[in-house]
Design a protein around this motif. Structure first.
Motif, PDB file in Angstrom:
ATOM      1  N   UNK A 155     -13.204  -1.720  14.127  1.00 42.52           N
ATOM      2  CA  UNK A 155     -13.660  -0.225  13.574  1.00 42.52           C
ATOM      3  C   UNK A 155     -12.198   0.165  12.872  1.00 42.52           C
ATOM      4  N   UNK A 156     -12.081   0.544  11.686  1.00 43.95           N
ATOM      5  CA  UNK A 156     -11.235   0.759  10.832  1.00 43.95           C
ATOM      6  C   UNK A 156     -11.208   2.498  10.720  1.00 43.95           C
ATOM      7  N   UNK A 157     -10.289   3.086  10.962  1.00 38.17           N
ATOM      8  CA  UNK A 157      -9.976   4.508  10.811  1.00 38.17           C
ATOM      9  C   UNK A 157      -9.288   4.738   9.162  1.00 38.17           C
ATOM     10  N   UNK A 158      -9.965   5.171   8.134  1.00 34.16           N
ATOM     11  CA  UNK A 158      -9.523   5.510   7.054  1.00 34.16           C
ATOM     12  C   UNK A 158      -9.953   4.587   5.867  1.00 34.16           C
ATOM     13  N   UNK A 159     -10.086   4.898   4.664  1.00 33.64           N
ATOM     14  CA  UNK A 159     -10.571   4.314   3.674  1.00 33.64           C
ATOM     15  C   UNK A 159      -9.788   4.022   2.539  1.00 33.64           C
ATOM     16  N   UNK A 160      -8.570   4.118   2.688  1.00 36.03           N
ATOM     17  CA  UNK A 160      -7.647   3.773   1.529  1.00 36.03           C
ATOM     18  C   UNK A 160      -7.120   2.214   1.369  1.00 36.03           C
ATOM     19  N   UNK A 161      -6.098   1.962   0.549  1.00 29.15           N
ATOM     20  CA  UNK A 161      -5.950   0.397   0.380  1.00 29.15           C
ATOM     21  C   UNK A 161      -5.687  -0.231   1.756  1.00 29.15           C
ATOM     22  N   UNK A 162      -4.753   0.118   2.814  1.00 30.96           N
ATOM     23  CA  UNK A 162      -4.609  -0.530   3.759  1.00 30.96           C
ATOM     24  C   UNK A 162      -6.039  -0.673   4.640  1.00 30.96           C
ATOM     25  N   UNK A 163      -6.861   0.492   4.731  1.00 31.23           N
ATOM     26  CA  UNK A 163      -7.828   0.572   5.402  1.00 31.23           C
ATOM     27  C   UNK A 163      -8.990  -0.608   5.062  1.00 31.23           C
ATOM     28  N   UNK A 164      -9.120  -0.585   3.534  1.00 32.87           N
ATOM     29  CA  UNK A 164     -10.106  -1.546   3.179  1.00 32.87           C
ATOM     30  C   UNK A 164      -9.664  -3.107   3.241  1.00 32.87           C
ATOM     31  N   UNK A 165      -8.310  -3.173   3.117  1.00 36.91           N
ATOM     32  CA  UNK A 165      -7.746  -4.668   3.023  1.00 36.91           C
ATOM     33  C   UNK A 165      -8.053  -5.067   4.631  1.00 36.91           C
ATOM     34  N   UNK A 166      -7.940  -4.143   5.741  1.00 36.83           N
ATOM     35  CA  UNK A 166      -8.024  -4.505   6.805  1.00 36.83           C
ATOM     36  C   UNK A 166      -9.478  -4.773   7.314  1.00 36.83           C
ATOM     37  N   UNK A 167     -10.311  -4.054   6.782  1.00 37.63           N
ATOM     38  CA  UNK A 167     -11.759  -4.242   6.831  1.00 37.63           C
ATOM     39  C   UNK A 167     -12.163  -5.603   6.643  1.00 37.63           C
ATOM     40  N   UNK A 168     -11.625  -6.030   5.163  1.00 33.79           N
ATOM     41  CA  UNK A 168     -11.920  -7.350   5.041  1.00 33.79           C
ATOM     42  C   UNK A 168     -11.367  -8.335   5.542  1.00 33.79           C
ATOM     43  N   UNK A 169     -10.177  -8.146   6.230  1.00 29.39           N
ATOM     44  CA  UNK A 169      -9.475  -9.173   7.211  1.00 29.39           C
ATOM     45  C   UNK A 169     -10.245  -9.250   8.610  1.00 29.39           C
ATOM     46  N   UNK A 170     -10.871  -8.043   9.084  1.00 32.23           N
ATOM     47  CA  UNK A 170     -11.599  -8.274  10.330  1.00 32.23           C
ATOM     48  C   UNK A 170     -12.845  -8.855  10.140  1.00 32.23           C
ATOM     49  N   UNK A 245      -4.690   5.286   7.821  1.00 38.24           N
ATOM     50  CA  UNK A 245      -4.736   6.750   7.476  1.00 38.24           C
ATOM     51  C   UNK A 245      -3.532   7.070   6.745  1.00 38.24           C
ATOM     52  N   UNK A 246      -2.736   6.141   5.912  1.00 35.12           N
ATOM     53  CA  UNK A 246      -1.874   6.473   5.041  1.00 35.12           C
ATOM     54  C   UNK A 246      -0.496   6.531   5.708  1.00 35.12           C
ATOM     55  N   UNK A 247       0.467   6.783   4.820  1.00 31.62           N
ATOM     56  CA  UNK A 247       1.925   6.796   5.171  1.00 31.62           C
ATOM     57  C   UNK A 247       2.433   8.332   4.783  1.00 31.62           C
ATOM     58  N   UNK A 248       3.310   8.768   5.476  1.00 30.34           N
ATOM     59  CA  UNK A 248       4.073   9.721   5.378  1.00 30.34           C
ATOM     60  C   UNK A 248       5.731   9.368   5.440  1.00 30.34           C
ATOM     61  N   UNK A 249       6.669  10.284   4.822  1.00 35.23           N
ATOM     62  CA  UNK A 249       7.901   9.787   4.903  1.00 35.23           C
ATOM     63  C   UNK A 249       8.589   9.988   6.127  1.00 35.23           C
ATOM     64  N   UNK A 250       9.505   8.847   6.867  1.00 37.68           N
ATOM     65  CA  UNK A 250      10.061   9.032   7.930  1.00 37.68           C
ATOM     66  C   UNK A 250      11.342   9.511   7.554  1.00 37.68           C
ATOM     67  N   UNK A 251      11.579  10.712   7.840  1.00 30.71           N
ATOM     68  CA  UNK A 251      12.755  11.598   7.824  1.00 30.71           C
ATOM     69  C   UNK A 251      13.479  12.266   8.928  1.00 30.71           C
ATOM     70  N   UNK A 252      12.933  11.896  10.053  1.00 31.21           N
ATOM     71  CA  UNK A 252      13.467  12.454  11.316  1.00 31.21           C
ATOM     72  C   UNK A 252      14.936  12.289  11.499  1.00 31.21           C
ATOM     73  N   UNK A 253      15.555  11.176  11.209  1.00 33.50           N
ATOM     74  CA  UNK A 253      16.910  10.911  10.935  1.00 33.50           C
ATOM     75  C   UNK A 253      17.721  11.635  10.175  1.00 33.50           C
ATOM     76  N   UNK A 254      17.042  11.888   8.854  1.00 32.44           N
ATOM     77  CA  UNK A 254      17.779  12.594   7.866  1.00 32.44           C
ATOM     78  C   UNK A 254      17.788  14.093   8.201  1.00 32.44           C
TER      79      UNK A 254
END
Length: 453
Positions: A155-170, A245-254
């Motif tokens: 089961x893939x959560x999300x339908x963006x680039x990575x989600x659809x590429x992983x659906x094909x991979x599975x 489900x997509x990516x956000x910026x990792x800014x905790x350190x900054x």
């Protein structure tokens, strides 16, 4: 006196910055130290779905350069070293374990953070991200543990680039695939009519798509492992869950160190990638804010292409060569089986939000001359400014040979061309590659005829 550059983050942006700075300044002039929390640098996260699918044979095939190779270029890489604080006043980076690294110049390249909404059970074993090579290894191992003669469900959560590429991979690995997404259609950055084409194609491939269903809970079995999800509409059982489900910026350190964060939630930088409030500090890649080429507004787009270019800009400036990042269009392509998808610039929602009076036009054509073997259907959609015909955005959905046509349209938008100018451009032709008029030219002609009328 030798200066020191410290780079926090050893993937696309960080290593591009380090490598470019080294090209411009010798080791006697500039010491370069990279701190990377994982055990690898310069790897392709975009290749993980294809490694999981078995299309890429080995994990190390996704690694572009090793720490030893960087050491040979006088770039010192400390793997397994997590930066935990930046003392901006003292000019130091504090790493886990107590190590301190003084700097004259600093590049923050902490990348992106996979979106993980507060869903009960989302952290259970059997739920996998797709961010680091270790994630790919964990997914491969989980698939290998599934019984060959029993249910094999993914089961893939999300339908963006990575989600659809992983659906094909599975699916390539023999799993029955279900895609669950909160949006009405997969590929949210496509307009509805183009997203519907993608959704229909996924169904034809044997994938089950449950759209417009936000997940309320990840279900777990008696052992605490994920075994399904619950939405407001239904419950869907599975043997493993992959997050796309997509990516956000990792800014905790900054942010914790006091660097300014922009309205997109990413580090605020100028066009030379300098932090506006601390000119000795640079930020590049998925953690940094940028701007959209068409609207001029601030934006955050997490793509490896941008990260590499932003890192190179930062490294150039640190090395003494003026450079400026030229903005983004959000150009991207992906593939699910034989279906290819591309987009660039503004979709209609973005055009409306930016205040454009716009029109849209869709044409259907073939990727090759219609009589030539292997000709596939292709749909091209243009978003243009009403009246002027200025190209604002484009989307492509079709068979093999479709997706990279988006690059022609991205180049036209980048150059500020109108549909009429695009229609008159000199593109190549031979029956194995396109009809006499390429589909992108046909789409531009459709717009220009209407505007002239």
């Amino acid at each position: 006196m030798t200066e020191r550059l410290v780079v926090v983050g050893g993937d696309a942006a960080g290593m591009s910055a380090a490598a470019q700075a080294r090209r411009l300044r010798t080791a006697a002039e500039l010491e370069i130290v990279v701190l990377e929390q994982s055990d690898v640098v310069s790897y392709s996260a975009c290749g993980i779905p294809y490694w999981v699918a078995g299309q890429v044979g080995d994990r190390d095939d996704l690694i572009a350069r090793t720490p030893a190779q960087f050491a040979a270029a006088d770039i010192t890489v400390h793997i397994g070293t997590r930066a935990e604080a930046i003392d901006l006043d003292a000019g130091e980076v504090h790493a886990r374990g107590g190590a301190r690294f003084g700097y004259d110049r600093l590049v923050v390249a902490t990348g992106g953070r996979p979106s993980r909404p507060p869903i009960p059970g989302l952290d259970a074993p059997g739920v996998f991200g797709v961010h680091r090579l270790d994630d790919g290894a964990a997914i491969r191992a989980a698939i290998d543990r599934l019984p060959a003669d029993g249910p094999r469900r993914g089961l893939v959560l999300g339908g963006g680039y990575i989600g659809l590429e992983m659906a094909e991979a599975l699916q390539d690995r023999g799993l029955e695939v279900t895609v669950v997404l909160a949006d009405p259609l997969p590929m949210a950055l496509l307009d509805t009519d183009m997203g519907e084409r993608v959704c229909a194609a996924l169904g034809a491939m044997g994938m089950t798509v449950h759209a417009d269903q936000a997940v309320r809970e990840v279900l777990v079995d008696a052992d605490g492992r994920a075994c399904g999800v619950r939405t407001d509409v239904g419950t869907y059982e599975t043997d493993l869950i992959v997050l796309g489900l997509g990516m956000g910026p990792e800014v905790s350190l900054a942010a914790e160190s006091g660097l300014a964060i922009g309205p997109t939630g990413a580090v605020d930088v100028d066009r030379s990638q300098r932090c506006r409030d601390h000119p000795e500090v640079f930020a590049a890649g998925d953690c940094a804010q940028t701007f959209h080429r068409v609207t001029g507004e601030v934006a955050h787009v997490a793509l490896g292409t941008h990260a590499n270019k932003q890192g190179r800009v930062a490294g150039s400036v640190i090395g003494g060569r003026p450079a400026r990042f030229a903005g983004v269009l959000g150009t991207a392509v992906t593939r699910v089986r034989e279906l290819e998808i591309g987009r660039t610039g503004l979709c209609t929602t973005q055009a409306e939000e930016a205040g454009f009076a716009y029109r849209t036009d869709v044409i259907e054509a073939t990727t090759r001359a219609g009589y030539f073997p292997g000709a596939e259907e292709i749909a091209v959609k243009l978003v243009t400014e009403a009246g002027s015909g200025q190209l604002l955005g484009a989307q492509v959905v079709g068979g093999p040979g479709s997706a990279k046509r988006i690059d022609v349209l991205a180049t036209a938008i980048w150059a500020g061309m109108t549909a009429e100018e695009m229609a008159g451009s000199d593109l190549s032709y031979a029956p194995p590659f396109s009809p006499t008029y390429d589909p992108v030219v046909v789409a531009a002609r459709a717009v220009s005829r209407i505007e002239q009328g």
